[in-house]
Structure formats: structure tokens, C-alpha cells
Design a protein around this motif. Structure first.
Motif, PDB file in Angstrom:
ATOM      1  N   GLU A 135      23.285  45.687  31.196  1.00 12.64           N
ATOM      2  CA  GLU A 135      24.009  44.418  31.231  1.00 12.64           C
ATOM      3  C   GLU A 135      25.358  44.512  31.941  1.00 12.64           C
ATOM      4  O   GLU A 135      26.054  43.512  32.105  1.00 12.64           O
ATOM      5  CB  GLU A 135      24.214  43.860  29.819  1.00 12.64           C
ATOM      6  CG  GLU A 135      24.789  44.838  28.823  1.00 12.64           C
ATOM      7  CD  GLU A 135      23.715  45.500  27.982  1.00 12.64           C
ATOM      8  OE1 GLU A 135      22.671  45.911  28.550  1.00 12.64           O
ATOM      9  OE2 GLU A 135      23.935  45.628  26.764  1.00 12.64           O
ATOM     10  N   ASP A 136      25.748  45.709  32.351  1.00 14.72           N
ATOM     11  CA  ASP A 136      26.991  45.862  33.132  1.00 14.72           C
ATOM     12  C   ASP A 136      26.764  45.619  34.619  1.00 14.72           C
ATOM     13  O   ASP A 136      27.708  45.660  35.405  1.00 14.72           O
ATOM     14  CB  ASP A 136      27.570  47.265  32.944  1.00 14.72           C
ATOM     15  CG  ASP A 136      28.052  47.507  31.525  1.00 14.72           C
ATOM     16  OD1 ASP A 136      27.794  48.611  31.000  1.00 14.72           O
ATOM     17  OD2 ASP A 136      28.684  46.601  30.949  1.00 14.72           O
ATOM     18  N   ILE A 137      25.539  45.347  34.981  1.00 21.71           N
ATOM     19  CA  ILE A 137      25.209  45.107  36.393  1.00 21.71           C
ATOM     20  C   ILE A 137      25.985  43.917  36.933  1.00 21.71           C
ATOM     21  O   ILE A 137      26.176  42.906  36.255  1.00 21.71           O
ATOM     22  CB  ILE A 137      23.694  44.860  36.534  1.00 21.71           C
ATOM     23  CG1 ILE A 137      22.920  46.164  36.397  1.00 21.71           C
ATOM     24  CG2 ILE A 137      23.360  44.201  37.865  1.00 21.71           C
ATOM     25  CD1 ILE A 137      21.419  45.996  36.400  1.00 21.71           C
ATOM     26  N   GLY A 138      26.413  44.052  38.197  1.00 17.94           N
ATOM     27  CA  GLY A 138      27.068  42.932  38.852  1.00 17.94           C
ATOM     28  C   GLY A 138      27.935  43.389  40.004  1.00 17.94           C
ATOM     29  O   GLY A 138      28.062  44.584  40.264  1.00 17.94           O
ATOM     30  N   ILE A 139      28.519  42.424  40.672  1.00 16.26           N
ATOM     31  CA  ILE A 139      29.528  42.724  41.679  1.00 16.26           C
ATOM     32  C   ILE A 139      30.874  42.732  40.967  1.00 16.26           C
ATOM     33  O   ILE A 139      31.223  41.775  40.275  1.00 16.26           O
ATOM     34  CB  ILE A 139      29.523  41.686  42.815  1.00 16.26           C
ATOM     35  CG1 ILE A 139      28.168  41.669  43.493  1.00 16.26           C
ATOM     36  CG2 ILE A 139      30.629  42.018  43.826  1.00 16.26           C
ATOM     37  CD1 ILE A 139      28.030  40.582  44.547  1.00 16.26           C
ATOM     38  N   TYR A 140      31.602  43.805  41.141  1.00  9.34           N
ATOM     39  CA  TYR A 140      32.893  43.964  40.495  1.00  9.34           C
ATOM     40  C   TYR A 140      33.996  43.693  41.508  1.00  9.34           C
ATOM     41  O   TYR A 140      34.002  44.271  42.598  1.00  9.34           O
ATOM     42  CB  TYR A 140      33.030  45.371  39.915  1.00  9.34           C
ATOM     43  CG  TYR A 140      32.295  45.534  38.605  1.00  9.34           C
ATOM     44  CD1 TYR A 140      30.899  45.520  38.562  1.00  9.34           C
ATOM     45  CD2 TYR A 140      32.981  45.701  37.408  1.00  9.34           C
ATOM     46  CE1 TYR A 140      30.221  45.650  37.369  1.00  9.34           C
ATOM     47  CE2 TYR A 140      32.308  45.843  36.199  1.00  9.34           C
ATOM     48  CZ  TYR A 140      30.925  45.814  36.193  1.00  9.34           C
ATOM     49  OH  TYR A 140      30.255  45.943  35.002  1.00  9.34           O
ATOM     50  N   TYR A 141      34.894  42.821  41.103  1.00  9.73           N
ATOM     51  CA  TYR A 141      36.018  42.431  41.939  1.00  9.73           C
ATOM     52  C   TYR A 141      37.327  42.814  41.274  1.00  9.73           C
ATOM     53  O   TYR A 141      37.465  42.687  40.062  1.00  9.73           O
ATOM     54  CB  TYR A 141      36.045  40.921  42.155  1.00  9.73           C
ATOM     55  CG  TYR A 141      34.817  40.327  42.799  1.00  9.73           C
ATOM     56  CD1 TYR A 141      33.742  39.907  42.020  1.00  9.73           C
ATOM     57  CD2 TYR A 141      34.747  40.171  44.175  1.00  9.73           C
ATOM     58  CE1 TYR A 141      32.616  39.343  42.606  1.00  9.73           C
ATOM     59  CE2 TYR A 141      33.622  39.610  44.770  1.00  9.73           C
ATOM     60  CZ  TYR A 141      32.567  39.204  43.980  1.00  9.73           C
ATOM     61  OH  TYR A 141      31.456  38.638  44.564  1.00  9.73           O
ATOM     62  N   CYS A 142      38.276  43.250  42.070  1.00 11.27           N
ATOM     63  CA  CYS A 142      39.631  43.325  41.546  1.00 11.27           C
ATOM     64  C   CYS A 142      40.434  42.163  42.126  1.00 11.27           C
ATOM     65  O   CYS A 142      40.133  41.660  43.214  1.00 11.27           O
ATOM     66  CB  CYS A 142      40.292  44.666  41.827  1.00 11.27           C
ATOM     67  SG  CYS A 142      40.684  45.004  43.542  1.00 11.27           S
TER      68      CYS A 142
ATOM     69  N   GLY B 182      43.518  42.450  37.660  1.00 12.43           N
ATOM     70  CA  GLY B 182      42.357  42.252  36.806  1.00 12.43           C
ATOM     71  C   GLY B 182      41.090  42.731  37.482  1.00 12.43           C
ATOM     72  O   GLY B 182      40.986  42.734  38.716  1.00 12.43           O
ATOM     73  N   TRP B 183      40.148  43.153  36.662  1.00 13.97           N
ATOM     74  CA  TRP B 183      38.792  43.446  37.129  1.00 13.97           C
ATOM     75  C   TRP B 183      37.861  42.370  36.576  1.00 13.97           C
ATOM     76  O   TRP B 183      37.908  42.061  35.383  1.00 13.97           O
ATOM     77  CB  TRP B 183      38.326  44.821  36.658  1.00 13.97           C
ATOM     78  CG  TRP B 183      38.873  45.970  37.430  1.00 13.97           C
ATOM     79  CD1 TRP B 183      39.923  46.767  37.077  1.00 13.97           C
ATOM     80  CD2 TRP B 183      38.405  46.472  38.679  1.00 13.97           C
ATOM     81  NE1 TRP B 183      40.134  47.727  38.032  1.00 13.97           N
ATOM     82  CE2 TRP B 183      39.209  47.576  39.034  1.00 13.97           C
ATOM     83  CE3 TRP B 183      37.377  46.104  39.540  1.00 13.97           C
ATOM     84  CZ2 TRP B 183      39.025  48.306  40.204  1.00 13.97           C
ATOM     85  CZ3 TRP B 183      37.185  46.828  40.712  1.00 13.97           C
ATOM     86  CH2 TRP B 183      37.998  47.922  41.026  1.00 13.97           C
ATOM     87  N   PHE B 184      37.033  41.848  37.461  1.00 18.82           N
ATOM     88  CA  PHE B 184      36.072  40.827  37.095  1.00 18.82           C
ATOM     89  C   PHE B 184      34.696  41.256  37.582  1.00 18.82           C
ATOM     90  O   PHE B 184      34.584  42.100  38.474  1.00 18.82           O
ATOM     91  CB  PHE B 184      36.449  39.487  37.739  1.00 18.82           C
ATOM     92  CG  PHE B 184      37.775  38.954  37.275  1.00 18.82           C
ATOM     93  CD1 PHE B 184      38.957  39.393  37.860  1.00 18.82           C
ATOM     94  CD2 PHE B 184      37.850  38.037  36.239  1.00 18.82           C
ATOM     95  CE1 PHE B 184      40.189  38.930  37.413  1.00 18.82           C
ATOM     96  CE2 PHE B 184      39.066  37.567  35.794  1.00 18.82           C
ATOM     97  CZ  PHE B 184      40.237  38.014  36.379  1.00 18.82           C
ATOM     98  N   ARG B 185      33.681  40.682  36.993  1.00 18.56           N
ATOM     99  CA  ARG B 185      32.332  40.974  37.480  1.00 18.56           C
ATOM    100  C   ARG B 185      31.506  39.686  37.472  1.00 18.56           C
ATOM    101  O   ARG B 185      31.761  38.771  36.694  1.00 18.56           O
ATOM    102  CB  ARG B 185      31.652  42.042  36.634  1.00 18.56           C
ATOM    103  CG  ARG B 185      31.340  41.633  35.205  1.00 18.56           C
ATOM    104  CD  ARG B 185      30.825  42.837  34.426  1.00 18.56           C
ATOM    105  NE  ARG B 185      30.534  42.487  33.028  1.00 18.56           N
ATOM    106  CZ  ARG B 185      30.272  43.388  32.088  1.00 18.56           C
ATOM    107  NH1 ARG B 185      30.259  44.694  32.393  1.00 18.56           N
ATOM    108  NH2 ARG B 185      30.005  43.001  30.857  1.00 18.56           N
ATOM    109  N   GLN B 186      30.530  39.694  38.351  1.00 15.25           N
ATOM    110  CA  GLN B 186      29.626  38.555  38.438  1.00 15.25           C
ATOM    111  C   GLN B 186      28.209  39.052  38.609  1.00 15.25           C
ATOM    112  O   GLN B 186      27.892  39.717  39.598  1.00 15.25           O
ATOM    113  CB  GLN B 186      30.013  37.638  39.597  1.00 15.25           C
ATOM    114  CG  GLN B 186      29.247  36.332  39.604  1.00 15.25           C
ATOM    115  CD  GLN B 186      29.899  35.290  40.476  1.00 15.25           C
ATOM    116  OE1 GLN B 186      30.733  35.586  41.337  1.00 15.25           O
ATOM    117  NE2 GLN B 186      29.551  34.022  40.260  1.00 15.25           N
ATOM    118  N   ALA B 187      27.386  38.744  37.633  1.00 13.52           N
ATOM    119  CA  ALA B 187      25.974  39.099  37.679  1.00 13.52           C
ATOM    120  C   ALA B 187      25.202  37.947  38.317  1.00 13.52           C
ATOM    121  O   ALA B 187      25.669  36.807  38.314  1.00 13.52           O
ATOM    122  CB  ALA B 187      25.459  39.374  36.275  1.00 13.52           C
TER     123      ALA B 187
END
Length: 126
Positions: free
Chosen positions: A89-96, A35-40
Motif C-alpha cells: 500500500e506504499d506504492i505510488g509516485i512520491y513528491y517532495c 513535505g513528502w507526498f505520494r499519489q497512488a
């Protein structure tokens, strides 16, 4: 033990594109949903997209449908997230992240995932 390393983040203008990579080591991805997740800043971590261990099932958050594409290269043991038409609004740290599963589905919920990468920053700004 499965280890994940993300790369490909950066600064891009609105409407631009980035491709994130999630390189796995220690285990092969055939047995893992990714999965890909993000956190703003100031927000909870949210699911962006996922792909099942077979690669035949994918899911996307409504906010990225039609703009993001998840894929994988088993030979390289790597999962990608192609992000087009990026918005502020896509800004953030992206985690897999990964969890072991042979089911032909993948989860959008972080609590299912036991292995996480360190994250890569995505900034969308003019």
C-alpha cells in the motif's frame, strides 16, 4: 527560485527499504518547510511526512508512523525520507514539496506548498 529534484525510488519487496532524496537548488532549505507526498493510481495525493524549516518539528501520516523517517542535511541542501518495512500500500509516485515559512511547524496539506519536484516512483511487490 527554489527547485526540487527527487531520487531514490524503485522496486522493492514487501518489508524492504528505500531512501528517497529531495535535492534543493536555488534557495537554501533554512527558510522552507518540506513535505513528502505520494499519489497512488486512482487516488488523491496524500501527505506522508513533513519537516519544518528549523528541522525541529516533523509530522507523519498515521499509515507510516514508526516506519518512515524524514531528515535533512542542510550542508547538502537535501531532505531525505527513509522508508522501512515497506508495504504494497506504499506504492505510488512520491513528491517532495516546499513552502516558505519560519514557523516551527509544517503542514500535511498540499495546498500550502508552492514548489514541487517531478516525483519518483516507488513500487512494492514480490
Amino acid at each position: 527560485q527554489l527547485q526540487l529534484v527527487e531520487s531514490g525510488g524503485g522496486l522493492v519487496q514487501p518489508g524492504g527499504s528505500l531512501r528517497l532524496s529531495c535535492a534543493a537548488s536555488g534557495r537554501t532549505l533554512d527558510y522552507y518547510a518540506i513535505g513528502w507526498f505520494r499519489q497512488a493510481p486512482g487516488k488523491e495525493r496524500e501527505g506522508v511526512s513533513c519537516i519544518s524549516s528549523s528541522g525541529s518539528s516533523t509530522n507523519y501520516a498515521d499509515s507510516v508512523k514508526g516506519r518512515f523517517t524524514i531528515s535533512r542535511d542542510i550542508a547538502k541542501n537535501t531532505v531525505y525520507l527513509q522508508m522501512n518495512s515497506l508495504k504494497p500500500e506504499d506504492i505510488g509516485i512520491y513528491y517532495c514539496a516546499a513552502y516558505r515559512s519560519r514557523a516551527n511547524v509544517c503542514s500535511e496539506y498540499p495546498r500550502f506548498y508552492g514548489s514541487w519536484g517531478q516525483g519518483t516512483q516507488v513500487t512494492v511487490s514480490s
